[in-house]
Scaffold this motif. Structure first.
Motif, PDB file in Angstrom:
ATOM      1  N   THR A  38       0.833  -1.205   0.000  1.00 33.60           N
ATOM      2  CA  THR A  38       0.000   0.000   0.000  1.00 33.60           C
ATOM      3  C   THR A  38       0.872   1.262   0.000  1.00 33.60           C
ATOM      4  O   THR A  38       1.821   1.351   0.777  1.00 33.60           O
ATOM      5  N   PRO A  39       0.572   2.238  -0.854  1.00 32.08           N
ATOM      6  CA  PRO A  39       1.309   3.510  -0.848  1.00 32.08           C
ATOM      7  C   PRO A  39       0.795   4.409   0.282  1.00 32.08           C
ATOM      8  O   PRO A  39      -0.008   5.309   0.072  1.00 32.08           O
ATOM      9  N   TRP A  40       1.279   4.181   1.483  1.00 31.03           N
ATOM     10  CA  TRP A  40       0.771   4.866   2.663  1.00 31.03           C
ATOM     11  C   TRP A  40       1.089   6.365   2.639  1.00 31.03           C
ATOM     12  O   TRP A  40       2.118   6.779   2.121  1.00 31.03           O
ATOM     13  N   SER A  41       0.193   7.146   3.231  1.00 29.85           N
ATOM     14  CA  SER A  41       0.455   8.567   3.442  1.00 29.85           C
ATOM     15  C   SER A  41       0.079   8.916   4.882  1.00 29.85           C
ATOM     16  O   SER A  41      -0.637   8.157   5.552  1.00 29.85           O
ATOM     17  N   GLN A  42       0.558  10.056   5.339  1.00 29.98           N
ATOM     18  CA  GLN A  42       0.235  10.539   6.687  1.00 29.98           C
ATOM     19  C   GLN A  42      -0.240  11.984   6.563  1.00 29.98           C
ATOM     20  O   GLN A  42       0.542  12.924   6.687  1.00 29.98           O
ATOM     21  N   PRO A  43      -1.545  12.168   6.309  1.00 30.56           N
ATOM     22  CA  PRO A  43      -2.057  13.514   6.037  1.00 30.56           C
ATOM     23  C   PRO A  43      -1.896  14.459   7.223  1.00 30.56           C
ATOM     24  O   PRO A  43      -1.833  14.045   8.378  1.00 30.56           O
ATOM     25  N   GLN A  44      -1.841  15.736   6.893  1.00 26.15           N
ATOM     26  CA  GLN A  44      -1.838  16.797   7.906  1.00 26.15           C
ATOM     27  C   GLN A  44      -3.270  17.315   8.051  1.00 26.15           C
ATOM     28  O   GLN A  44      -3.961  17.532   7.063  1.00 26.15           O
ATOM     29  N   LEU A  57      -1.045   5.792   9.505  1.00 29.36           N
ATOM     30  CA  LEU A  57      -0.883   5.904   8.057  1.00 29.36           C
ATOM     31  C   LEU A  57      -2.191   5.511   7.379  1.00 29.36           C
ATOM     32  O   LEU A  57      -2.909   4.639   7.873  1.00 29.36           O
ATOM     33  N   VAL A  58      -2.501   6.165   6.245  1.00 29.56           N
ATOM     34  CA  VAL A  58      -3.799   5.937   5.604  1.00 29.56           C
ATOM     35  C   VAL A  58      -3.656   5.773   4.093  1.00 29.56           C
ATOM     36  O   VAL A  58      -2.665   6.197   3.489  1.00 29.56           O
ATOM     37  N   ALA A  59      -4.698   5.170   3.508  1.00 25.06           N
ATOM     38  CA  ALA A  59      -4.838   5.091   2.047  1.00 25.06           C
ATOM     39  C   ALA A  59      -6.324   4.901   1.743  1.00 25.06           C
ATOM     40  O   ALA A  59      -7.030   4.199   2.481  1.00 25.06           O
ATOM     41  N   LEU A 104      -8.061   2.471   4.367  1.00 26.33           N
ATOM     42  CA  LEU A 104      -7.089   1.650   5.084  1.00 26.33           C
ATOM     43  C   LEU A 104      -6.380   2.513   6.119  1.00 26.33           C
ATOM     44  O   LEU A 104      -5.859   3.580   5.792  1.00 26.33           O
ATOM     45  N   ASN A 105      -6.384   2.060   7.369  1.00 25.38           N
ATOM     46  CA  ASN A 105      -5.651   2.711   8.449  1.00 25.38           C
ATOM     47  C   ASN A 105      -4.602   1.748   8.973  1.00 25.38           C
ATOM     48  O   ASN A 105      -4.936   0.618   9.345  1.00 25.38           O
ATOM     49  N   PRO A 186       1.887  -4.042  14.900  1.00 24.70           N
ATOM     50  CA  PRO A 186       1.033  -3.227  14.024  1.00 24.70           C
ATOM     51  C   PRO A 186      -0.370  -3.813  13.854  1.00 24.70           C
ATOM     52  O   PRO A 186      -0.586  -5.012  14.035  1.00 24.70           O
ATOM     53  N   ARG A 187      -1.291  -2.930  13.520  1.00 26.09           N
ATOM     54  CA  ARG A 187      -2.672  -3.321  13.199  1.00 26.09           C
ATOM     55  C   ARG A 187      -3.068  -2.630  11.909  1.00 26.09           C
ATOM     56  O   ARG A 187      -2.783  -1.437  11.711  1.00 26.09           O
ATOM     57  N   LEU A 188      -3.731  -3.363  11.033  1.00 24.23           N
ATOM     58  CA  LEU A 188      -4.252  -2.816   9.779  1.00 24.23           C
ATOM     59  C   LEU A 188      -5.767  -2.955   9.797  1.00 24.23           C
ATOM     60  O   LEU A 188      -6.302  -4.034  10.032  1.00 24.23           O
ATOM     61  N   ASN A 189      -6.453  -1.849   9.563  1.00 20.05           N
ATOM     62  CA  ASN A 189      -7.907  -1.806   9.588  1.00 20.05           C
ATOM     63  C   ASN A 189      -8.423  -1.343   8.228  1.00 20.05           C
ATOM     64  O   ASN A 189      -7.962  -0.331   7.701  1.00 20.05           O
ATOM     65  N   LEU A 190      -9.333  -2.098   7.649  1.00 19.76           N
ATOM     66  CA  LEU A 190      -9.946  -1.742   6.366  1.00 19.76           C
ATOM     67  C   LEU A 190     -11.414  -1.442   6.625  1.00 19.76           C
ATOM     68  O   LEU A 190     -12.168  -2.325   7.048  1.00 19.76           O
ATOM     69  N   THR A 191     -11.840  -0.203   6.414  1.00 16.52           N
ATOM     70  CA  THR A 191     -13.242   0.142   6.615  1.00 16.52           C
ATOM     71  C   THR A 191     -13.892   0.394   5.258  1.00 16.52           C
ATOM     72  O   THR A 191     -13.643   1.405   4.607  1.00 16.52           O
ATOM     73  N   PHE A 192     -14.709  -0.560   4.865  1.00 18.62           N
ATOM     74  CA  PHE A 192     -15.430  -0.483   3.598  1.00 18.62           C
ATOM     75  C   PHE A 192     -16.685   0.366   3.787  1.00 18.62           C
ATOM     76  O   PHE A 192     -17.359   0.277   4.815  1.00 18.62           O
ATOM     77  N   ARG A 193     -16.988   1.192   2.777  1.00 17.91           N
ATOM     78  CA  ARG A 193     -18.083   2.152   2.888  1.00 17.91           C
ATOM     79  C   ARG A 193     -18.884   2.228   1.593  1.00 17.91           C
ATOM     80  O   ARG A 193     -18.412   1.845   0.538  1.00 17.91           O
ATOM     81  N   GLN A 194     -20.091   2.791   1.721  1.00 17.27           N
ATOM     82  CA  GLN A 194     -20.914   3.176   0.580  1.00 17.27           C
ATOM     83  C   GLN A 194     -20.845   4.691   0.464  1.00 17.27           C
ATOM     84  O   GLN A 194     -21.347   5.402   1.331  1.00 17.27           O
TER      85      GLN A 194
END
Length: 201
Positions: A38-44, A57-59, A104-105, A186-194
């Motif tokens: 995953t191309p992770w980013s860390q937004p401000q 980190l998020v995507a 993705l978090n 580490p923990r990876l969380n995927l939150t699927f949404r509509q």
């Protein structure tokens, strides 16, 4: 995929938890691949007039028109990878709904966290559906009533588990992943949404 689930009994909420939704071996494979690829980013984000990096980190992936705005940021979707498309298909079969985006978090250790919030952004519709797949370290997931400060309920989100939040949950409840010194993995969380494009909302 396992259909064994538990109903989380909170008023004005629709919550169902699948503790062993995916077997440990496949969950470990997903965690390894997604963490590395995953191309992770860390937004401000702006907080009290200051710009700070979110503590994780998020995507954001999704269909081409599934833009998602939260915390003052608009996220343009990355294209589905074969692995994420496969996981999405399995999640959709479980909930019987179309899901067009996934956030993705990546929590690198217990010092990465998510503050109190509700997933009630306009583009999630009147009754947001958020389906959370959890991989890696077990983290405590807290609920509190909107307008209060007391934690009403907590659940340990385990490796390979699925939490389905629907109905009026986001209207009445907030949730968080608190910092902890007890978790080093580490923990990876995927939150699927509509994501729903309804101008009338």
């Amino acid at each position: 995929m396992s259909d064994d689930s538990e109903l989380i009994d909170l008023p004005d909420a629709d919550l169902r938890y699948f503790p062993r939704w995916v077997d440990a071996g496949l969950a470990e494979q997903w965690l390894s691949q997604l963490s590395a690829q995953t191309p992770w980013s860390q937004p401000q984000i702006k907080l009290y007039g200051r710009s700070i990096a979110v503590p994780r980190l998020v995507a954001w992936y999704g269909d081409p028109d599934a833009r998602y705005r939260y915390s003052g940021l608009t996220h343009e979707p990355l294209a589905w990878t074969p692995l994420l498309a496969d996981i999405r298909q399995r999640v959709q079969q479980q909930v019987g709904k179309h899901l067009n985006g996934v956030l993705l978090n990546y929590y690198r250790d217990g010092q990465d966290a998510m503050g109190w919030h509700s997933d009630d952004e306009r583009e999630l519709g009147r009754q947001p559906l958020v389906v959370s797949l959890n991989l890696g370290a077990t983290r405590r997931f807290d609920f509190r009533r909107k307008g209060t400060s007391r934690i009403e309920h907590s659940i340990a989100l385990e490796h390979g588990s699925l939490l389905v939040m629907s109905g009026l949950t986001q209207h009445h409840w907030q949730h968080q992943i608190a910092r902890t010194r007890q978790v080093r993995a580490p923990r990876l969380n995927l939150t699927f949404r509509q994501i729903i494009d309804e101008p009338s909302l």
